[in-house]
Structure formats: C-alpha cells, structure tokens
Design a protein around this motif. Sequence first.
Motif, PDB file in Angstrom:
ATOM      1  N   THR A  64      44.675  37.334  38.266  1.00  0.00           N
ATOM      2  CA  THR A  64      45.452  38.572  38.267  1.00  0.00           C
ATOM      3  C   THR A  64      46.910  38.322  38.661  1.00  0.00           C
ATOM      4  OG1 THR A  64      44.770  39.067  40.543  1.00  0.00           O
ATOM      5  CG2 THR A  64      43.454  40.023  38.757  1.00  0.00           C
ATOM      6  N   HIS A 107      45.773  35.254  28.368  1.00  0.00           N
ATOM      7  CA  HIS A 107      45.198  36.595  28.310  1.00  0.00           C
ATOM      8  C   HIS A 107      45.540  37.335  27.034  1.00  0.00           C
ATOM      9  CE1 HIS A 107      45.179  36.642  33.026  1.00  0.00           C
ATOM     10  NE2 HIS A 107      44.256  35.851  32.510  1.00  0.00           N
ATOM     11  N   PRO A 132      44.298  44.037  34.534  1.00  0.00           N
ATOM     12  CA  PRO A 132      45.719  43.722  34.712  1.00  0.00           C
ATOM     13  C   PRO A 132      46.535  44.911  35.219  1.00  0.00           C
ATOM     14  CG  PRO A 132      44.910  42.881  32.606  1.00  0.00           C
ATOM     15  CD  PRO A 132      43.848  43.785  33.156  1.00  0.00           C
TER      16      PRO A 132
END
Length: 458
Positions: free
Chosen positions: A264, A280, A320
């Motif tokens: 994260t 990602h 996210p």
Amino acid sequence: MNRRLLALVAAAAVLWPAAPAQAGPATPKAPIPVDTYLRQALDGTGLPGLSAVVTHGDEVVHAAGYGHDSTGAPVTARTPMRVASVSKSFTAMAVMTLVDAGKVALDEPVAEQLPEFRMADPRAARVTVRQLLDQTSGLADGGVGIPAAEATGSPAEYVAALRSGHLAAEPGTAWAYCNANYEIAARLVEVAGGAGFGQYVRMHVFEPLGMTGSSVGGAAADGHISLFGAWVARPELRAFGARGGAGGVVTDADDMGRWLITQTGHGPQLVRPESLAAMHAPSKVRDYAMGWGPSDVDGSRLLVHAGNLFTYTAVEAIDPATGYGYAVMTNSAGLYDDTYEVLRGLVALTRGAEPPPAGGQRQLIELVLGLVALASVGLAVLGVLRPSRRRWRLIPPVLPALVFVSYPQWVSILMNGRTVTWAQVTYFAAPLTVTLAVAALSGLVVAAAHLRSIASAR
C-alpha cells in the motif's frame, strides 16, 4: 490454481438458492470487533483452521489465527501457510527489484535476457518480461506441456521442459492464466540476480521487510480436503508450482501484514514508487496486473489475488483508496472458496458496515452432491429389481460412465483450458469426484441388469 474457486464452483452454483427477499430496511448495527467476526467465520465455514491479517497505512490492525492444523496444534498468527498463487505478487516484486537495479528490462524480450528460454514457436522470441508478469505472453496450459514441466526439479529444468511448446496467441494480444509465465520469471530472477530463486526472494523481499517466517518451498503441516463435511488431512499434491515462482511461498499472518503494508506504499519500500505503481497497473489486454487484479468487493474497488494449491487456500487484497490491506489463509481446500467470503466480511468491517455471514455455501454444495450420490444408489437398486428388456433403456444408465471417463477433460474446459489430472480431482473436488464415480458405477450396474433381462428374453 487460480481465480475464485475453480470453475467447478460455477458448475455447482446452480445448486444453491437465491437469497430470500428482505421485508424492509434493517436497523444498522454497530460493527463487531475483527476478532469476534473471525471466530464467527471459523464456526460458520466449518474450516479446520484459518489465519488472517488486516492492515491500515503502516499499522497492523489485527493479525491472528484460529482453529487447528492437521497435527492438532492451534493455528496462530505465526503458523506457516501455503499461499499458492498469491506467490505471484512476490515473484513480480523480485523481478521489479531487478528492474530497478538495471539488471532486467521490463519491455525487452525475455529470450535476450534469458537465452535458455526457447520454444518451438518462433513467436516466443518476442515475449517480454512485462508480458510474463501480466499473463499476456501467449503461453497457455494446452500448448506448453504442463505435466512434464511440473515434474522437473528446478526453475532451469522447468524452462528447458518448455522448449517443444507453442504459444496459444501472439504475445501481447491475449490474456491466459498460466503458471509457466511465473516459473520463467523465477528463472530470470535466478540468472539476473545471481542466486537461487528462493534465496533471492529471501534476501531481497522477505528480509528487508522483516518477514522472518516466510520462505519459498518451505515446510507447512499437511492441509485438509473437504469430503462431504469431513475434513481429511492429506499431504500436498506434489507439483513444481508448490516450490517455484507461481505458487511456492509459505508465510504467516504476521509476515503478510508486513507485505500488505509495503504494497500500500507504506513502511519499508523495496522498489521505486513508479515500479510499485506499474505492478498494480492492468495490462492493455485485461485488467490483470503483475500478480494482482482489480476486483469489486461489495462496492470497494480492491486489488486482489487468490491462491489454491490442493490442501491450502489464500487470498490477499489491498485498497489503494484507503490504505487498507487484507489477507486470509486456510489450511484447507474445497469446492467453494471460503477465504473470499471472509475477505468480504473484513472489508465490510473496515468500512464500518455489518459483515455478511460467512459459510454455508460449501456445506450446501456437498450436501446436494451427497444426496445425488445416494439417489444414484437408490435408482440402481430399483433398476436391478425391475430391469427393462427395451434396448433403448441401456443408453441413460451408461451416460454417467461416459461423463466420468472424460471428467478431467471437461473440468479443464470449465477452468478455461487449465490442465487438470485425475490426481488433482481427488483433492479439492473430492465430493464431486465421488458423486460422479457413484453415479457411473450405479449406471453400469443398471445397464448390466438390463442386458441380463434382454438376454433372458431370447
């Protein structure tokens, strides 16, 4: 094996009823504590054991284990769990550390950086590293001889076993989930990183994050399979993926907390922010990224990856938008993936909502299959007691046997071409396998009774 559980669930999905209509809006309830929810989830799913972790920003909100392993020991936050295809995000991270170090070029052909990677198909020379990681290389199970590759003993031997294979599509034009992509990536890590794959991941991923309980191909207690409501401990089916880049990571809830925090963008970082963002980002062909895939979980847009070997199941997810991370791991595998239901509950709790109850689906599927098996036996008894002399009556009883003989093949079709073997269907699919076998045998007994009746009438 990968995504949610195994297209066999789609085949069984017709068996469970739709949710009952609500009489009216329910009064909102205060969210229960995560620990309380996970204990309820263990009871509701009937799983032998599970571990889970929730993170937010750079903090671990909750990490714990519940139930027991196959030795009877309690599952804790430090109990080793096989996470299967969740390993792909770790392999992608190992590759990206080499990209940041200038030792691997993400958009250059693999063959130029790993000369031993050769295939009978000349198009393989154009496959890039990025295409391996986002599964758009053109590799698919049907064209690369997965059983032979899985029988090898090292990433180098695995890559060598692919030499007679062919691509299913032009590189970069189609998506296909294929473990071979990540085994090739693991070998690239070895060559570019100058160390064995497991050693490189330990030195450049696990140790910098403080993941002291994690390894590639490490030991874990035997997991379980579900057989009509009973959990049976079995050794993991031998497969190269349980040791390599596609599914070899063994970890625990504490360590997964550290992993989710870095994913994260918080805590220690292993790669540049741009590289993490690239991992990602979905490909141009499909929304699968590098070991992650966007998924809508009850209104929350998360990055998710699930994993299933044959006696273990896992799922990881990050949000996210909020910085939350989640992982659920179980020492069991069945026809229905309970880890995803537990994940849904954890997501709901972090949104301040009441979690949906976890459990019941697997039990219902296996109950229905058990009833089908019993009905097959009952019909066989009737068929033997009242045999027919009509020749056309031979056809229906033989059909289940024909289905059973081709069982792995049609399961492979349901799983989008993934290679399925007889040994594999005796694990997570054991209740379905037993039901089909009972139906096939019952049908053959009835057919034999009909034949005997026809012969005696002559």
